[in-house]
Design a protein around this motif. Sequence first.
Motif, PDB file in Angstrom:
ATOM      1  N   GLY A  46       0.824  -1.198   0.000  1.00  0.00           N
ATOM      2  CA  GLY A  46       0.000   0.000   0.000  1.00  0.00           C
ATOM      3  C   GLY A  46       0.857   1.247   0.000  1.00  0.00           C
ATOM      4  O   GLY A  46       1.873   1.302   0.696  1.00  0.00           O
ATOM      5  N   ILE A  71      -0.927  -0.554  -4.142  1.00  0.00           N
ATOM      6  CA  ILE A  71      -2.348  -0.279  -3.960  1.00  0.00           C
ATOM      7  C   ILE A  71      -2.506   1.169  -3.515  1.00  0.00           C
ATOM      8  O   ILE A  71      -2.048   1.559  -2.437  1.00  0.00           O
ATOM      9  CB  ILE A  71      -2.976  -1.231  -2.916  1.00  0.00           C
ATOM     10  CG1 ILE A  71      -2.738  -2.694  -3.271  1.00  0.00           C
ATOM     11  CG2 ILE A  71      -4.456  -0.924  -2.728  1.00  0.00           C
ATOM     12  CD1 ILE A  71      -3.438  -3.190  -4.497  1.00  0.00           C
ATOM     13  N   GLY A  74      -3.641   2.383  -0.013  1.00  0.00           N
ATOM     14  CA  GLY A  74      -3.563   1.196   0.831  1.00  0.00           C
ATOM     15  C   GLY A  74      -2.695   1.407   2.053  1.00  0.00           C
ATOM     16  O   GLY A  74      -1.559   1.863   1.939  1.00  0.00           O
ATOM     17  N   ILE A  78      -3.929  -3.830   3.975  1.00  0.00           N
ATOM     18  CA  ILE A  78      -4.598  -3.925   2.671  1.00  0.00           C
ATOM     19  C   ILE A  78      -5.345  -5.230   2.424  1.00  0.00           C
ATOM     20  O   ILE A  78      -6.310  -5.216   1.666  1.00  0.00           O
ATOM     21  CB  ILE A  78      -3.646  -3.616   1.487  1.00  0.00           C
ATOM     22  CG1 ILE A  78      -2.431  -4.525   1.494  1.00  0.00           C
ATOM     23  CG2 ILE A  78      -3.278  -2.157   1.455  1.00  0.00           C
ATOM     24  CD1 ILE A  78      -1.529  -4.357   0.274  1.00  0.00           C
ATOM     25  N   THR A  81      -8.637  -3.915   3.989  1.00  0.00           N
ATOM     26  CA  THR A  81      -9.191  -2.653   3.487  1.00  0.00           C
ATOM     27  C   THR A  81      -9.328  -2.600   1.975  1.00  0.00           C
ATOM     28  O   THR A  81     -10.152  -1.856   1.460  1.00  0.00           O
ATOM     29  CB  THR A  81      -8.332  -1.463   3.947  1.00  0.00           C
ATOM     30  OG1 THR A  81      -7.000  -1.617   3.411  1.00  0.00           O
ATOM     31  CG2 THR A  81      -8.263  -1.383   5.472  1.00  0.00           C
ATOM     32  N   HIS A  82      -8.510  -3.358   1.273  1.00  0.00           N
ATOM     33  CA  HIS A  82      -8.512  -3.346  -0.188  1.00  0.00           C
ATOM     34  C   HIS A  82      -8.506  -4.777  -0.731  1.00  0.00           C
ATOM     35  O   HIS A  82      -7.793  -5.094  -1.673  1.00  0.00           O
ATOM     36  CB  HIS A  82      -7.281  -2.584  -0.714  1.00  0.00           C
ATOM     37  CG  HIS A  82      -7.297  -1.128  -0.400  1.00  0.00           C
ATOM     38  ND1 HIS A  82      -7.036  -0.634   0.852  1.00  0.00           N
ATOM     39  CD2 HIS A  82      -7.562  -0.058  -1.181  1.00  0.00           C
ATOM     40  CE1 HIS A  82      -7.132   0.688   0.825  1.00  0.00           C
ATOM     41  NE2 HIS A  82      -7.450   1.065  -0.394  1.00  0.00           N
ATOM     42  N   HIS A  83      -9.312  -5.628  -0.107  1.00  0.00           N
ATOM     43  CA  HIS A  83      -9.260  -7.056  -0.446  1.00  0.00           C
ATOM     44  C   HIS A  83      -9.568  -7.344  -1.907  1.00  0.00           C
ATOM     45  O   HIS A  83      -8.986  -8.251  -2.499  1.00  0.00           O
ATOM     46  CB  HIS A  83     -10.174  -7.879   0.476  1.00  0.00           C
ATOM     47  CG  HIS A  83     -11.615  -7.553   0.366  1.00  0.00           C
ATOM     48  ND1 HIS A  83     -12.188  -6.530   1.083  1.00  0.00           N
ATOM     49  CD2 HIS A  83     -12.581  -8.094  -0.388  1.00  0.00           C
ATOM     50  CE1 HIS A  83     -13.460  -6.457   0.783  1.00  0.00           C
ATOM     51  NE2 HIS A  83     -13.734  -7.393  -0.111  1.00  0.00           N
ATOM     52  N   GLU A  85      -8.812  -5.448  -4.559  1.00  0.00           N
ATOM     53  CA  GLU A  85      -7.614  -5.144  -5.338  1.00  0.00           C
ATOM     54  C   GLU A  85      -6.510  -6.167  -5.085  1.00  0.00           C
ATOM     55  O   GLU A  85      -5.801  -6.571  -6.006  1.00  0.00           O
ATOM     56  CB  GLU A  85      -7.088  -3.736  -5.026  1.00  0.00           C
ATOM     57  CG  GLU A  85      -7.986  -2.615  -5.512  1.00  0.00           C
ATOM     58  CD  GLU A  85      -8.791  -1.998  -4.379  1.00  0.00           C
ATOM     59  OE1 GLU A  85      -9.342  -2.754  -3.542  1.00  0.00           O
ATOM     60  OE2 GLU A  85      -8.871  -0.778  -4.338  1.00  0.00           O
TER      61      GLU A  85
END
Length: 116
Positions: A46, A71, A74, A78, A81-83, A85
């Motif tokens: 991130g 990311i 991120g 991550i 929070t950004h699963h 991506e």
Amino acid sequence: MLISELKREFSSESVATAFLKCVDTWIEDFRTDLQKMDIPLLIIHGDSDKILPIDATSNVLKEIVGQLVVIKGGSHGIPWTHHEEVNDAILDFLGQYESTSVEKRVESNFQQSQIQ
């Protein structure tokens, strides 16, 4: 395992489990091990990670053969929070090697590690 099977198996729950289990490795310095890797590596980082800023890892990233996915927005968490991506990056990376000799080597290495 085929990419289609990974899509079914890979969930945010499995990411969370892996994320928690890695805590035990934090005291271990694996940087020298990276040079021994003979398969492509995927690094997902991130760009807003305050715990391990991407600038702090730039020297390590130069030492590997692989792909870096950054990311946007991120943080350190991550996988949660950004699963989407993260999952997409993993599946895209693995998709490059589906049904190739690299996939066979990865599978062989995995099977050997299960035996040990």
